[in-house]
Scaffold this motif. Structure first.
Motif, PDB file in Angstrom:
ATOM      1  N   ARG A   1       0.842  -1.198   0.000  1.00  0.00           N
ATOM      2  CA  ARG A   1       0.000   0.000   0.000  1.00  0.00           C
ATOM      3  C   ARG A   1       0.877   1.248   0.000  1.00  0.00           C
ATOM      4  O   ARG A   1       0.627   2.200  -0.738  1.00  0.00           O
ATOM      5  CB  ARG A   1      -0.911   0.001   1.234  1.00  0.00           C
ATOM      6  CG  ARG A   1      -1.747   1.254   1.380  1.00  0.00           C
ATOM      7  CD  ARG A   1      -2.563   1.172   2.676  1.00  0.00           C
ATOM      8  NE  ARG A   1      -3.212   2.413   2.972  1.00  0.00           N
ATOM      9  CZ  ARG A   1      -2.694   3.372   3.743  1.00  0.00           C
ATOM     10  NH1 ARG A   1      -1.498   3.201   4.295  1.00  0.00           N
ATOM     11  NH2 ARG A   1      -3.359   4.473   3.963  1.00  0.00           N
ATOM     12  N   GLU A   2       1.912   1.249   0.808  1.00  0.00           N
ATOM     13  CA  GLU A   2       2.832   2.393   0.860  1.00  0.00           C
ATOM     14  C   GLU A   2       3.496   2.607  -0.501  1.00  0.00           C
ATOM     15  O   GLU A   2       3.610   3.731  -0.973  1.00  0.00           O
ATOM     16  CB  GLU A   2       3.888   2.160   1.945  1.00  0.00           C
ATOM     17  CG  GLU A   2       4.887   3.275   2.099  1.00  0.00           C
ATOM     18  CD  GLU A   2       4.293   4.575   2.610  1.00  0.00           C
ATOM     19  OE1 GLU A   2       4.925   5.634   2.396  1.00  0.00           O
ATOM     20  OE2 GLU A   2       3.196   4.558   3.199  1.00  0.00           O
ATOM     21  N   ARG A   3       3.912   1.535  -1.142  1.00  0.00           N
ATOM     22  CA  ARG A   3       4.499   1.641  -2.483  1.00  0.00           C
ATOM     23  C   ARG A   3       3.479   2.187  -3.475  1.00  0.00           C
ATOM     24  O   ARG A   3       3.804   3.023  -4.314  1.00  0.00           O
ATOM     25  CB  ARG A   3       5.005   0.280  -2.959  1.00  0.00           C
ATOM     26  CG  ARG A   3       6.210  -0.203  -2.176  1.00  0.00           C
ATOM     27  CD  ARG A   3       6.790  -1.454  -2.770  1.00  0.00           C
ATOM     28  NE  ARG A   3       7.397  -1.109  -4.054  1.00  0.00           N
ATOM     29  CZ  ARG A   3       7.424  -1.911  -5.116  1.00  0.00           C
ATOM     30  NH1 ARG A   3       6.901  -3.098  -5.058  1.00  0.00           N
ATOM     31  NH2 ARG A   3       7.995  -1.521  -6.233  1.00  0.00           N
ATOM     32  N   HIS A   4       2.234   1.699  -3.384  1.00  0.00           N
ATOM     33  CA  HIS A   4       1.163   2.157  -4.272  1.00  0.00           C
ATOM     34  C   HIS A   4       0.920   3.657  -4.072  1.00  0.00           C
ATOM     35  O   HIS A   4       0.803   4.411  -5.047  1.00  0.00           O
ATOM     36  CB  HIS A   4      -0.112   1.357  -3.983  1.00  0.00           C
ATOM     37  CG  HIS A   4      -1.268   1.727  -4.838  1.00  0.00           C
ATOM     38  ND1 HIS A   4      -1.437   1.219  -6.112  1.00  0.00           N
ATOM     39  CD2 HIS A   4      -2.311   2.565  -4.625  1.00  0.00           C
ATOM     40  CE1 HIS A   4      -2.536   1.736  -6.638  1.00  0.00           C
ATOM     41  NE2 HIS A   4      -3.085   2.552  -5.748  1.00  0.00           N
ATOM     42  N   LEU A   5       0.859   4.102  -2.813  1.00  0.00           N
ATOM     43  CA  LEU A   5       0.639   5.519  -2.520  1.00  0.00           C
ATOM     44  C   LEU A   5       1.807   6.384  -3.006  1.00  0.00           C
ATOM     45  O   LEU A   5       1.601   7.471  -3.536  1.00  0.00           O
ATOM     46  CB  LEU A   5       0.427   5.730  -1.009  1.00  0.00           C
ATOM     47  CG  LEU A   5      -0.860   5.156  -0.432  1.00  0.00           C
ATOM     48  CD1 LEU A   5      -0.840   5.261   1.091  1.00  0.00           C
ATOM     49  CD2 LEU A   5      -2.072   5.859  -1.005  1.00  0.00           C
ATOM     50  N   THR A   6       3.017   5.881  -2.847  1.00  0.00           N
ATOM     51  CA  THR A   6       4.198   6.609  -3.313  1.00  0.00           C
ATOM     52  C   THR A   6       4.185   6.749  -4.824  1.00  0.00           C
ATOM     53  O   THR A   6       4.445   7.835  -5.358  1.00  0.00           O
ATOM     54  CB  THR A   6       5.495   5.904  -2.841  1.00  0.00           C
ATOM     55  OG1 THR A   6       5.507   5.842  -1.425  1.00  0.00           O
ATOM     56  CG2 THR A   6       6.732   6.619  -3.337  1.00  0.00           C
ATOM     57  N   ALA A   7       3.881   5.678  -5.518  1.00  0.00           N
ATOM     58  CA  ALA A   7       3.818   5.719  -6.987  1.00  0.00           C
ATOM     59  C   ALA A   7       2.738   6.666  -7.455  1.00  0.00           C
ATOM     60  O   ALA A   7       2.939   7.460  -8.387  1.00  0.00           O
ATOM     61  CB  ALA A   7       3.570   4.319  -7.555  1.00  0.00           C
ATOM     62  N   ALA A   8       1.573   6.638  -6.802  1.00  0.00           N
ATOM     63  CA  ALA A   8       0.472   7.525  -7.185  1.00  0.00           C
ATOM     64  C   ALA A   8       0.833   8.980  -6.928  1.00  0.00           C
ATOM     65  O   ALA A   8       0.530   9.860  -7.729  1.00  0.00           O
ATOM     66  CB  ALA A   8      -0.795   7.150  -6.421  1.00  0.00           C
ATOM     67  N   SER A   9       1.512   9.227  -5.816  1.00  0.00           N
ATOM     68  CA  SER A   9       1.922  10.586  -5.480  1.00  0.00           C
ATOM     69  C   SER A   9       2.930  11.111  -6.490  1.00  0.00           C
ATOM     70  O   SER A   9       2.837  12.264  -6.928  1.00  0.00           O
ATOM     71  CB  SER A   9       2.529  10.608  -4.074  1.00  0.00           C
ATOM     72  OG  SER A   9       3.074  11.853  -3.792  1.00  0.00           O
TER      73      SER A   9
END
Length: 115
Positions: free
Chosen positions: A101-109
């Protein structure tokens, strides 16, 4: 070159997932080699063990709901994989989900800041 989505927080969660999976399965293997009756041991070893088991079962139920709701909210795919990981251990599944989830949020950001 594409920047890594492995933030310190996602690495921390991943390390906890590895520790949680390795330690719980170490004791699962030991219990299996000793011929322990898992369910009987969970609920027949006294009130302290029963309390811990109920605590983990409730937390795992909340964790499963959180994974599904938050994963859908964030547009993550293959959430069923994390639910299957509960078969390894809740101590593995939840931190693994949080790392991804953290990786997903970082990529989206990063995607929204470059557009």
């Amino acid at each position: 070159m594409r920047a890594s989505t492995w933030t310190p927080l996602s690495v921390f969660y991943l390390v906890l997932a590895v520790i949680g999976g390795a330690l719980t399965w170490t004791f699962n293997v030991i219990a299996g080699m000793e011929g322990s009756a898992f369910v009987g041991d969970y609920f027949g070893s006294g009130p302290a063990v029963t309390s811990i088991v109920i605590d983990v079962l409730v937390a795992a139920t909340v964790g499963a709901v959180f994974i599904i709701v938050e994963g859908r909210r964030q547009g993550m795919r293959r959430l069923w994989v994390y639910i299957l990981c509960f078969g390894v251990a809740f101590a593995f599944a939840l931190p693994l989900f949080l790392a991804m989830r953290e990786r997903h949020l970082t990529a989206a950001s990063r995607k929204t800041t470059t557009e």
